[in-house]
Scaffold this motif. Structure first.
Motif, short mmCIF file in Angstrom:
data_model
loop_
_atom_site.label_atom_id
_atom_site.label_comp_id
_atom_site.label_asym_id
_atom_site.label_seq_id
_atom_site.Cartn_x
_atom_site.Cartn_y
_atom_site.Cartn_z
N SER A 1 25.01 -6.60 -23.54
CA SER A 1 24.44 -6.07 -24.78
C SER A 1 23.42 -4.97 -24.50
N GLY A 2 23.42 -4.00 -25.40
CA GLY A 2 22.42 -2.93 -25.39
C GLY A 2 22.30 -2.35 -26.78
N HIS A 3 21.23 -1.61 -27.04
CA HIS A 3 21.04 -1.04 -28.38
C HIS A 3 21.32 0.44 -28.39
N LEU A 4 21.74 0.93 -29.56
CA LEU A 4 22.17 2.31 -29.74
C LEU A 4 21.09 3.20 -30.34
N ASP A 5 20.05 2.63 -30.89
CA ASP A 5 19.00 3.43 -31.50
C ASP A 5 17.96 3.83 -30.46
N THR A 6 17.21 4.86 -30.79
CA THR A 6 16.09 5.29 -29.96
C THR A 6 14.86 5.44 -30.84
N VAL A 7 13.73 5.70 -30.19
CA VAL A 7 12.51 6.01 -30.93
C VAL A 7 12.45 7.52 -31.17
N PRO A 8 11.63 7.98 -32.13
CA PRO A 8 11.50 9.43 -32.36
C PRO A 8 10.92 10.15 -31.14
N LEU A 9 11.00 11.47 -31.18
CA LEU A 9 10.61 12.28 -30.03
C LEU A 9 9.10 12.32 -29.83
N GLY A 10 8.32 12.19 -30.89
CA GLY A 10 6.88 12.32 -30.79
C GLY A 10 6.44 13.76 -31.03
N ALA A 11 5.15 13.96 -31.09
CA ALA A 11 4.60 15.27 -31.43
C ALA A 11 4.48 16.20 -30.23
N ALA A 12 4.36 15.66 -29.03
CA ALA A 12 4.17 16.49 -27.85
C ALA A 12 5.45 17.26 -27.52
N PRO A 13 5.32 18.52 -27.08
CA PRO A 13 6.52 19.29 -26.72
C PRO A 13 7.18 18.75 -25.46
N TRP A 14 8.51 18.85 -25.40
CA TRP A 14 9.28 18.42 -24.24
C TRP A 14 9.53 19.62 -23.32
N SER A 15 9.56 19.36 -22.03
CA SER A 15 9.92 20.40 -21.06
C SER A 15 11.43 20.59 -20.98
N PHE A 16 12.17 19.60 -21.45
CA PHE A 16 13.63 19.64 -21.45
C PHE A 16 14.11 19.37 -22.86
N ASP A 17 15.26 19.93 -23.22
CA ASP A 17 15.85 19.64 -24.52
C ASP A 17 16.16 18.14 -24.58
N PRO A 18 15.53 17.40 -25.51
CA PRO A 18 15.68 15.94 -25.50
C PRO A 18 17.06 15.45 -25.89
N LEU A 19 17.91 16.33 -26.42
CA LEU A 19 19.25 15.90 -26.82
C LEU A 19 20.35 16.51 -25.94
N ARG A 20 19.97 17.16 -24.85
CA ARG A 20 20.98 17.76 -23.96
C ARG A 20 21.23 16.93 -22.71
N ALA A 21 20.30 16.08 -22.35
CA ALA A 21 20.42 15.28 -21.13
C ALA A 21 20.74 16.16 -19.93
N GLU A 22 19.81 17.03 -19.62
CA GLU A 22 20.01 17.98 -18.53
C GLU A 22 19.66 17.34 -17.18
N PRO A 23 20.60 17.36 -16.22
CA PRO A 23 20.27 16.85 -14.88
C PRO A 23 19.25 17.74 -14.19
N ASP A 24 18.36 17.10 -13.45
CA ASP A 24 17.34 17.79 -12.67
C ASP A 24 17.25 17.05 -11.35
N GLY A 25 18.08 17.43 -10.39
CA GLY A 25 18.21 16.64 -9.17
C GLY A 25 18.83 15.30 -9.52
N ASP A 26 18.15 14.21 -9.15
CA ASP A 26 18.66 12.87 -9.46
C ASP A 26 18.21 12.38 -10.83
N ARG A 27 17.43 13.20 -11.54
CA ARG A 27 16.92 12.77 -12.83
C ARG A 27 17.74 13.37 -13.98
#
Length: 371
Positions: A67-93
């Motif tokens: 079992s796992g859940h499909l929902d997430t929490v909101p992005l928050g007010a702070a800016p992201w360094s990566f597009d939060p909906l693109r899932a961009e690889p950065d090395g192993d991350r």
């Protein structure tokens, strides 16, 4: 077949922050159906459903549940360094909202189950419960539990973020509203009123200082209490006649929430009313239980990390609903996400751990089903 990195990225691209879990189901359901799973969509609200997928549950031994859940929490007010909906690889991350909490874990469940379902089970089958609305109190799991009433279940694996370590349970969550009422009056004549803020402030101070009876749990530690919000007041020149706070209590195995609530109400005093907002019990499985021990062995074998001392998680999971609904089945939490990355800006998950999680879950499925 889609690899776990690709499927995780596909899921992260969907904005399911408190909504639209049906979009994720639209991605996952066809894959599971093509693999021979029978599907049951449990509706929660418009656009929000839980998916129950079952394979060979007609055999003598109750199915292993993932079992796992499909929902997430909101992005928050702070800016992201990566597009939060693109899932961009950065090395192993792999960066993006939900990579760790917990679309990576969901992708691992689905791909491991599909791989296992290519075989012929001699012993048992599989059940997947992919839920809506976990982040706000496990409402999707409640709906699934109702739908599954009367259907036997085997052990339960929740792939919440543990960095692929095996956790043998988690604390419970008892969220409360605390409410005090008074009588309003002009601020220059406070003796004519009854100040709700002072009542609630005194009560929340007592709650903050409260010490739970009994010894700490040997693995979970001690329960905790946190006064989280406080709202009151009409304006500066009026005596407030209403004050409300929320209180976050995290309980440990062996505590009964009815008793905890009664004790906290006595501590708060008669001028404050406490009422549950979320009531999710703690979950605990003895690490020496046969199946739980076999999970730890499989994880150590695949990840190369030796089994250490037993651990539990502080956060709650849908196991608070599903484990008791399934009759107290053995339960572990083991997923590829990083616990420290849940709900944070620039959330990420290790790509290596995603692949390890698929291997671990496929091993568990094959062992339980007799493949």
């Amino acid at each position: 077949m889609t690899d776990v990195l690709g499927l995780t990225r596909e899921l992260v691209a969907l904005d399911t922050a408190g909504r639209a879990e049906d979009d994720a189901i639209a991605v996952l359901a066809p894959r599971l159906q093509d693999a021979g799973f029978a599907l049951d969509v449990v509706r929660l609200d418009s656009g929000r459903s839980t998916l129950v997928a079952e394979w060979r549950t007609d055999l003598d031994v109750p199915p292993l549940c993932l079992s796992g859940h499909l929902d997430t929490v909101p992005l928050g007010a702070a800016p992201w360094s990566f597009d939060p909906l693109r899932a961009e690889p950065d090395g192993d991350r792999l960066h993006g909202r939900g990579t760790s909490d917990m679309k990576g874990g969901v992708a691992a469940i689905v791909l491991a189950a599909i791989a296992a379902a290519t075989g012929r089970p001699r012993r048992s089958g599989l059940r997947l419960v992919l839920t809506a609305a976990e982040e706000t109190g496990s409402a999707g799991a409640v709906g699934a539990a109702v739908r599954l009433t009367g259907r036997p279940s085997g052990p339960l694996v929740i792939t919440e973020p543990t960095a692929n370590a095996v956790a043998h349970g988690h604390k419970g969550a008892l969220w409360l509203t605390a409410r005090a009422t008074g009588v309003t009056a002009h601020g220059s004549m406070p003796h004519l009123g009854d100040n709700a803020i002072t009542k609630l402030a005194a009560a929340t101070t007592r709650l903050t200082d409260y010490r739970f009876p009994g010894d700490p749990h040997p693995v979970m530690g001690a329960p905790t209490i946190n006064v989280a919000t406080f709202h009151a007041g009409l304006n500066t020149n009026s005596v407030p006649d209403l004050a409300e706070a929320t209180v976050d209590v995290r309980t440990v195995a062996g505590q009964d929430h009815t008793t905890v609530l009664a004790d906290l109400a006595a501590c708060a005093g008669p001028s404050v009313a406490l009422a549950p907002l979320v009531d999710l019990p703690p979950v605990w499985t003895d690490p020496h239980q046969e199946w739980a021990a076999s999970v730890a062995d499989a994880v150590a074998d695949i990840t190369g990390v030796p089994t250490g001392e037993p651990v539990t998680m502080t956060f709650f999971t849908d196991a608070s609903v599903l484990t008791p609904a399934f009759g107290g089945v053995p339960t572990v939490i083991c997923g590829p996400g990083e616990p420290s990355q849940a709900h944070v800006t620039d959330e990420w998950c290790s790509i290596t751990r995603l692949a390890e999680s698929v291997a671990v879950l496929e091993r568990l499925c094959r062992d339980w089903c007799g493949l």
